[in-house]
Enzyme design. Sequence first.
Site, PDB file in Angstrom:
ATOM      1  N   LYS A 271      52.229  38.065  39.091  1.00  0.00           N
ATOM      2  CA  LYS A 271      51.429  37.585  40.227  1.00  0.00           C
ATOM      3  C   LYS A 271      50.939  36.168  39.914  1.00  0.00           C
ATOM      4  O   LYS A 271      50.341  35.927  38.856  1.00  0.00           O
ATOM      5  CB  LYS A 271      50.252  38.543  40.404  1.00  0.00           C
ATOM      6  CG  LYS A 271      49.609  38.545  41.752  1.00  0.00           C
ATOM      7  CD  LYS A 271      48.556  39.646  41.756  1.00  0.00           C
ATOM      8  CE  LYS A 271      47.901  39.818  43.082  1.00  0.00           C
ATOM      9  NZ  LYS A 271      46.743  40.731  42.977  1.00  0.00           N
TER      10      LYS A 271
HETATM   11  C1  E4P Z   1      45.633  41.559  46.142  1.00  0.00           C
HETATM   12  O1  E4P Z   1      46.614  41.662  45.441  1.00  0.00           O
HETATM   13  C2  E4P Z   1      44.269  41.389  45.625  1.00  0.00           C
HETATM   14  O2  E4P Z   1      44.144  42.070  44.400  1.00  0.00           O
HETATM   15  C3  E4P Z   1      43.216  41.974  46.518  1.00  0.00           C
HETATM   16  O3  E4P Z   1      43.714  42.564  47.662  1.00  0.00           O
HETATM   17  C4  E4P Z   1      41.957  41.179  46.628  1.00  0.00           C
HETATM   18  O4  E4P Z   1      41.115  41.748  47.584  1.00  0.00           O
HETATM   19  P1  E4P Z   1      39.527  41.539  47.654  1.00  0.00           P
HETATM   20  O5  E4P Z   1      39.260  40.530  48.701  1.00  0.00           O
HETATM   21  O6  E4P Z   1      39.014  42.890  48.044  1.00  0.00           O
HETATM   22  O7  E4P Z   1      39.075  41.112  46.279  1.00  0.00           O
END
Ligand code: E4P
Length: 216
Positions: A84
Amino acid sequence: MRLFLDTANIDEIRDVARMGVLAGVTTNPTLMAKESGISYRDRVIEICEAVNGPVSAECTSREVEGLLEEGRGIATWHPNVIVKIPMDANGLEATSILAGEGIKINMTLIFSANQALLAALAGATYVSPFVGRLDDAGHDGMEVVRQSVAIFDRYNLPAQVLAASIRSSTHVIAAALAGSHIATLPYAVLQAMIKHPLTDTGIERFLADARKYASV
Ligand code: E4P
């Protein structure tokens, strides 16, 4: 639409995997920081062994060389691991090089369809618009999902839209109707999808009636 869990908690992942609805997992440094007593690498491998699908592990390097080194390292942890990488110019450059080496990338922190298009053109396998965080900032987060799906379809781009930062079960329905390939959900949202008050009262009524004939 496939469902991923957005968590680094192994109990949550195993719980949902048993239901047969889990296609993958996304993690990020914030989710990892909530876990204790295990290294980042070991937790990612543990997750990969608990779910039969892609598991995203995020790079924290900011420069291209660092991203390449970190990404190549993460990619060796398990065949299901997805590297990622946050969206920016260095992230795009690293994505393009790593994708050229056959490493699958999830480009994260996508807040516009322009960013989604760039991520797809650089070779990301998954592109993650953050719906909830956009909503929090007064935008329509799901619109970025809709636009990204339409653009990828229109130009036959192979990248998959991964709706992220999902905050509610209604977000899940909207992502599915928008044509998102995947939505990644917190455990609580997955639990909320299961529940309906009419299901609960229906079960209670059936059980009460079953007791009537069971006692005959
Ligand atoms: C996606 O891969 C992220 O880990 C995640 O959806 C972040 O979301 P949040 O806004 O709840 O931190």
